[in-house]
Design an enzyme around this catalytic site. Structure first.
Site, mmCIF file in Angstrom:
data_model
loop_
_atom_site.group_PDB
_atom_site.id
_atom_site.type_symbol
_atom_site.label_atom_id
_atom_site.label_comp_id
_atom_site.label_asym_id
_atom_site.label_seq_id
_atom_site.Cartn_x
_atom_site.Cartn_y
_atom_site.Cartn_z
ATOM 1 N N LYS A 28 0.846 -1.207 0.000
ATOM 2 C CA LYS A 28 0.000 0.000 0.000
ATOM 3 C C LYS A 28 0.881 1.257 0.000
ATOM 4 O O LYS A 28 2.097 1.167 0.105
ATOM 5 C CB LYS A 28 -0.958 -0.027 1.197
ATOM 6 C CG LYS A 28 -1.872 -1.268 1.203
ATOM 7 C CD LYS A 28 -2.886 -1.257 0.060
ATOM 8 C CE LYS A 28 -3.431 -2.636 -0.288
ATOM 9 N NZ LYS A 28 -4.438 -3.164 0.608
HETATM 10 C C1 LIG Z 1 -5.540 -4.198 0.894
HETATM 11 C C2 LIG Z 1 -6.994 -4.031 0.819
HETATM 12 C C3 LIG Z 1 -7.864 -4.438 1.852
HETATM 13 C C4 LIG Z 1 -7.409 -5.233 3.050
HETATM 14 O O1 LIG Z 1 -6.333 -4.737 3.741
HETATM 15 P P1 LIG Z 1 -5.318 -5.756 4.471
HETATM 16 O O2 LIG Z 1 -4.442 -4.831 5.248
HETATM 17 O O3 LIG Z 1 -4.594 -6.491 3.402
HETATM 18 O O4 LIG Z 1 -6.110 -6.661 5.345
HETATM 19 C C5 LIG Z 1 -9.213 -4.151 1.728
HETATM 20 N N1 LIG Z 1 -9.707 -3.505 0.660
HETATM 21 C C6 LIG Z 1 -8.912 -3.122 -0.360
HETATM 22 C C7 LIG Z 1 -9.522 -2.403 -1.512
HETATM 23 C C8 LIG Z 1 -7.545 -3.379 -0.327
HETATM 24 O O5 LIG Z 1 -6.773 -3.010 -1.355
#
Ligand SMILES: *Cc1c(COP(=O)(O)O)cnc(C)c1O
Length: 366
Positions: free
Chosen positions: A185
């Protein structure tokens, strides 16, 4: 001879992150403690206009606990896009509520407000837009619909740290918003998530659910989870937070360069009033997307990613919630999208290589 592969994503971990982790390890206090509290405060100030934040051990946990804290559960429906990561729909299903999948608008891949309004029933509890790829969803229209029907907004801001619409940050439009801190991210804590809350009651409920339902030790008030973040993770996140503005600017510069230079593909538009933070730079390739991505990698050493090839309503896990559903814009996007590397570690030389690769492959296929 091809140059080394340019990776689709690359977490930025440096000496400051390592020093911060070392500081926590040396302190001997590594579970949730002062680093987590400081991270929550700093994240809230920087990214959600001072809203109170609750740190948890993943974005998915944040999304799940946020909904439980907001009262979603069995008998409720929560409207979500199908064109997203499975965590969006999973988190609804895990509360016992029903995810109701609706179509997206084709320009910026967010929930289509007209489709949302058509999906509202007497059981609808909330609308959960996803700010996909770092572009804000159509929050003006979605907020108006929520208000008109007395619904909550929950924001999936997993990919959109710092994005905004009409000068209002994502994460400040809903009852709560979830940010992911997964390594790929825009910023990371290793694993982790942040819940930005709009009321003190929601903060308290989320904190109880995070820690076995306890505010006071061994006086458990509700049935809860262990979804705590460690001080080790928070220390990494605090450093990353100080570097985010620079990284976002670099992502935006990289995207502006692609916008100017790419030929023969559909580049991602930015809506009026929107600030896009380019978690992904996602183009559409209308003819043989998979062949296109393969040629980028095998002939030019350019990595890419497809987010997401199978819409959630057709995954074996979530399909039972959506019998016979047809979402044409979702299907088209799933077949056409490909995300190019746009991360802040790209060099000028690599950016040129990406442009030349895309333009060569796009014209070869024409
Ligand atoms: C990454 C992501 C999640 C979940 O986050 P995690 O930290 O991996 O549990 C949920 N929604 C979207 C759109 C994502 O890209």
């Amino acid at each position: 001879m091809t140059a080394p592969l340019i990776p689709a994503a690359k977490p930025q971990i440096g000496w400051r992150e390592r020093r911060a982790v070392d500081r926590v390890l040396r302190s001997g206090m590594i579970a949730q403690g002062p680093e987590v509290a400081a991270f929550e405060r700093e994240f809230g100030e920087k990214l959600v206009a001072g809203r109170a934040c609750v740190a948890v051990n993943s974005g998915t946990a944040g999304q799940h606990l946020g909904q439980l804290a907001a009262g979603a559960g069995p008998g409720d429906e929560v409207i979500v896009p199908s064109f997203t990561f499975a965590a969006t729909g999973n988190s609804v299903a895990l509360t016992g509520a029903t995810p109701v999948f609706v179509d997206i608008e084709p320009e910026t891949f967010g929930l289509d407000p007209a489709a949302v309004e058509a999906a509202i029933t007497p059981r609808t509890k909330a609308i959960m837009p996803v700010h996909l790829y770092g572009h804000p969803a159509r929050m003006r229209e979605l907020s108006a619909i929520a208000e008109k029907h007395g619904l909550d907004i929950y924001e999936d801001a997993a990919q959109a740290h710092g994005a905004s619409l009409d000068g209002r940050l994502v994460g400040t439009w809903g009852r709560f918003a979830m940010f992911s801190l997964y390594p790929t991210k825009n910023m990371t804590s290793g694993e982790g998530g942040m819940i930005a809350c709009d009321t003190p009651e929601l903060v308290r409920a989320a904190k109880l659910l995070r820690n076995q339902g306890m505010e006071k030790q061994y006086k458990n008030e509700v049935v809860g989870f262990n979804a705590r973040m460690t001080d080790i993770h928070a220390a990494i996140g605090r450093v990353q937070l100080t570097r985010l503005t620079g990284w976002t600017a670099k992502r935006q510069q990289n995207a502006a360069y692609f916008d100017r230079e790419l030929r023969g593909v559909v580049t991602p538009p930015v809506a009026q009033g929107a600030v896009h933070v380019y978690h992904q730079y996602t183009i559409r390739v209308t003819d043989d997307r998979d062949g296109f991505a393969e040629a980028l990698r095998d002939e030019h050493g350019v990595g890419s990613g497809v987010y997401y090839p199978i819409p959630n309503h057709r995954l074996p896990s979530l399909a039972p919630y959506a019998p016979g559903l047809d979402l044409p814009e979702t299907e088209r996007a799933a077949a056409e999208v490909v995300s190019l590397p746009v991360h802040p570690a790209l060099t000028a030389r690599q950016l040129e290589r990406i442009v030349s690769a895309v333009n060569t492959v796009a014209t070869a296929g024409a």
